[in-house]
Motif scaffolding. Sequence first.
Motif, PDB file in Angstrom:
ATOM      1  N   THR A 255       5.724  -6.825  -4.995  1.00 14.51           N
ATOM      2  CA  THR A 255       5.534  -5.713  -4.064  1.00 14.51           C
ATOM      3  C   THR A 255       6.129  -6.086  -2.711  1.00 14.51           C
ATOM      4  O   THR A 255       5.869  -7.170  -2.197  1.00 14.51           O
ATOM      5  CB  THR A 255       4.033  -5.392  -3.902  1.00 14.51           C
ATOM      6  OG1 THR A 255       3.496  -5.048  -5.171  1.00 14.51           O
ATOM      7  CG2 THR A 255       3.808  -4.258  -2.914  1.00 14.51           C
ATOM      8  N   ALA A 256       6.897  -5.194  -2.152  1.00 15.77           N
ATOM      9  CA  ALA A 256       7.494  -5.431  -0.831  1.00 15.77           C
ATOM     10  C   ALA A 256       6.388  -5.554   0.209  1.00 15.77           C
ATOM     11  O   ALA A 256       5.436  -4.773   0.182  1.00 15.77           O
ATOM     12  CB  ALA A 256       8.434  -4.292  -0.465  1.00 15.77           C
TER      13      ALA A 256
ATOM     14  N   GLU B 279       6.303  -4.635   3.176  1.00 16.29           N
ATOM     15  CA  GLU B 279       6.180  -3.381   3.928  1.00 16.29           C
ATOM     16  C   GLU B 279       5.294  -2.373   3.191  1.00 16.29           C
ATOM     17  O   GLU B 279       4.533  -1.638   3.816  1.00 16.29           O
ATOM     18  CB  GLU B 279       7.560  -2.764   4.189  1.00 16.29           C
ATOM     19  CG  GLU B 279       8.508  -3.627   5.000  1.00 16.29           C
ATOM     20  CD  GLU B 279       9.187  -4.727   4.163  1.00 16.29           C
ATOM     21  OE1 GLU B 279       9.659  -5.708   4.773  1.00 16.29           O
ATOM     22  OE2 GLU B 279       9.245  -4.611   2.922  1.00 16.29           O
ATOM     23  N   GLU B 280       5.405  -2.344   1.881  1.00 13.36           N
ATOM     24  CA  GLU B 280       4.577  -1.437   1.074  1.00 13.36           C
ATOM     25  C   GLU B 280       3.114  -1.861   1.145  1.00 13.36           C
ATOM     26  O   GLU B 280       2.220  -1.028   1.302  1.00 13.36           O
ATOM     27  CB  GLU B 280       5.056  -1.408  -0.378  1.00 13.36           C
ATOM     28  CG  GLU B 280       4.173  -0.615  -1.320  1.00 13.36           C
ATOM     29  CD  GLU B 280       4.112   0.879  -1.021  1.00 13.36           C
ATOM     30  OE1 GLU B 280       3.261   1.559  -1.630  1.00 13.36           O
ATOM     31  OE2 GLU B 280       4.892   1.386  -0.196  1.00 13.36           O
ATOM     32  N   ALA B 281       2.855  -3.157   1.029  1.00 17.01           N
ATOM     33  CA  ALA B 281       1.479  -3.648   1.131  1.00 17.01           C
ATOM     34  C   ALA B 281       0.908  -3.338   2.514  1.00 17.01           C
ATOM     35  O   ALA B 281      -0.234  -2.880   2.629  1.00 17.01           O
ATOM     36  CB  ALA B 281       1.426  -5.145   0.834  1.00 17.01           C
ATOM     37  N   ASP B 282       1.687  -3.562   3.560  1.00 12.46           N
ATOM     38  CA  ASP B 282       1.229  -3.272   4.921  1.00 12.46           C
ATOM     39  C   ASP B 282       0.965  -1.781   5.109  1.00 12.46           C
ATOM     40  O   ASP B 282      -0.020  -1.390   5.748  1.00 12.46           O
ATOM     41  CB  ASP B 282       2.257  -3.749   5.957  1.00 12.46           C
ATOM     42  CG  ASP B 282       2.355  -5.260   6.033  1.00 12.46           C
ATOM     43  OD1 ASP B 282       1.444  -5.956   5.526  1.00 12.46           O
ATOM     44  OD2 ASP B 282       3.359  -5.748   6.600  1.00 12.46           O
ATOM     45  N   ARG B 283       1.829  -0.940   4.573  1.00  6.75           N
ATOM     46  CA  ARG B 283       1.658   0.511   4.682  1.00  6.75           C
ATOM     47  C   ARG B 283       0.361   0.951   4.013  1.00  6.75           C
ATOM     48  O   ARG B 283      -0.416   1.721   4.569  1.00  6.75           O
ATOM     49  CB  ARG B 283       2.847   1.232   4.051  1.00  6.75           C
ATOM     50  CG  ARG B 283       2.783   2.758   4.199  1.00  6.75           C
ATOM     51  CD  ARG B 283       3.840   3.465   3.371  1.00  6.75           C
ATOM     52  NE  ARG B 283       3.630   3.329   1.936  1.00  6.75           N
ATOM     53  CZ  ARG B 283       2.697   3.987   1.228  1.00  6.75           C
ATOM     54  NH1 ARG B 283       1.878   4.810   1.838  1.00  6.75           N
ATOM     55  NH2 ARG B 283       2.592   3.806  -0.069  1.00  6.75           N
ATOM     56  N   ARG B 284       0.115   0.426   2.820  1.00  2.00           N
ATOM     57  CA  ARG B 284      -1.107   0.797   2.101  1.00  2.00           C
ATOM     58  C   ARG B 284      -2.357   0.276   2.812  1.00  2.00           C
ATOM     59  O   ARG B 284      -3.375   0.963   2.848  1.00  2.00           O
ATOM     60  CB  ARG B 284      -1.068   0.276   0.667  1.00  2.00           C
ATOM     61  CG  ARG B 284      -0.140   1.071  -0.219  1.00  2.00           C
ATOM     62  CD  ARG B 284      -0.316   0.623  -1.658  1.00  2.00           C
ATOM     63  NE  ARG B 284       0.674   1.217  -2.516  1.00  2.00           N
ATOM     64  CZ  ARG B 284       0.392   1.768  -3.695  1.00  2.00           C
ATOM     65  NH1 ARG B 284      -0.850   1.793  -4.117  1.00  2.00           N
ATOM     66  NH2 ARG B 284       1.342   2.269  -4.425  1.00  2.00           N
ATOM     67  N   ARG B 285      -2.292  -0.935   3.354  1.00  2.00           N
ATOM     68  CA  ARG B 285      -3.453  -1.482   4.079  1.00  2.00           C
ATOM     69  C   ARG B 285      -3.785  -0.632   5.310  1.00  2.00           C
ATOM     70  O   ARG B 285      -4.947  -0.368   5.595  1.00  2.00           O
ATOM     71  CB  ARG B 285      -3.200  -2.928   4.488  1.00  2.00           C
ATOM     72  CG  ARG B 285      -3.318  -3.901   3.347  1.00  2.00           C
ATOM     73  CD  ARG B 285      -3.244  -5.353   3.836  1.00  2.00           C
ATOM     74  NE  ARG B 285      -3.143  -6.256   2.721  1.00  2.00           N
ATOM     75  CZ  ARG B 285      -2.030  -6.865   2.328  1.00  2.00           C
ATOM     76  NH1 ARG B 285      -0.901  -6.691   2.991  1.00  2.00           N
ATOM     77  NH2 ARG B 285      -2.032  -7.663   1.291  1.00  2.00           N
ATOM     78  N   ALA B 286      -2.751  -0.191   6.021  1.00  2.00           N
ATOM     79  CA  ALA B 286      -2.969   0.665   7.199  1.00  2.00           C
ATOM     80  C   ALA B 286      -3.573   2.004   6.767  1.00  2.00           C
ATOM     81  O   ALA B 286      -4.518   2.504   7.400  1.00  2.00           O
ATOM     82  CB  ALA B 286      -1.655   0.874   7.944  1.00  2.00           C
ATOM     83  N   ALA B 287      -3.055   2.572   5.697  1.00  2.00           N
ATOM     84  CA  ALA B 287      -3.594   3.838   5.189  1.00  2.00           C
ATOM     85  C   ALA B 287      -5.021   3.657   4.683  1.00  2.00           C
ATOM     86  O   ALA B 287      -5.864   4.553   4.816  1.00  2.00           O
ATOM     87  CB  ALA B 287      -2.690   4.379   4.080  1.00  2.00           C
ATOM     88  N   GLU B 288      -5.318   2.497   4.122  1.00  2.00           N
ATOM     89  CA  GLU B 288      -6.670   2.183   3.638  1.00  2.00           C
ATOM     90  C   GLU B 288      -7.664   2.192   4.791  1.00  2.00           C
ATOM     91  O   GLU B 288      -8.781   2.721   4.667  1.00  2.00           O
ATOM     92  CB  GLU B 288      -6.657   0.808   2.950  1.00  2.00           C
ATOM     93  CG  GLU B 288      -7.963   0.433   2.305  1.00  2.00           C
ATOM     94  CD  GLU B 288      -8.095   0.959   0.889  1.00  2.00           C
ATOM     95  OE1 GLU B 288      -9.182   0.766   0.327  1.00  2.00           O
ATOM     96  OE2 GLU B 288      -7.162   1.569   0.354  1.00  2.00           O
ATOM     97  N   ALA B 289      -7.281   1.621   5.921  1.00  2.00           N
ATOM     98  CA  ALA B 289      -8.166   1.585   7.094  1.00  2.00           C
ATOM     99  C   ALA B 289      -8.464   3.000   7.585  1.00  2.00           C
ATOM    100  O   ALA B 289      -9.615   3.328   7.912  1.00  2.00           O
ATOM    101  CB  ALA B 289      -7.537   0.750   8.199  1.00  2.00           C
TER     102      ALA B 289
END
Length: 97
Positions: A16-17, A19-29
């Motif tokens: 997983t890129a 950036e994708e993990a970071d994007r999902r973590r931000a959306a999770e918050a």
Amino acid sequence: MNEYLVEITTTVPEGTAPEEADRRRAAEAVRARELAAAGHLARLWRPVGEPRSIGIWRAADEHELHEKVLGTLPLRPWMTVTVTALEPHPNDPGRTA
């Protein structure tokens, strides 16, 4: 609403890129704040030194919990979830009469 003890372990799939993990973590918050405001997420802890969370979640029933609450989390496809339904204990010191 009923209460549930929910244990969540999130594992980012290999390859997983970042950036994708970071994007999902931000959306999770963001989604966690929305669910808390709606009364579905009551408390959330992270055990020291462990990559998992433990929380008290609320829903009308277990179907709603899985489909309309936990199922809306951006990281849900990467989660392993254990749900335990809870009921009040007669000796709970936080219980109101």
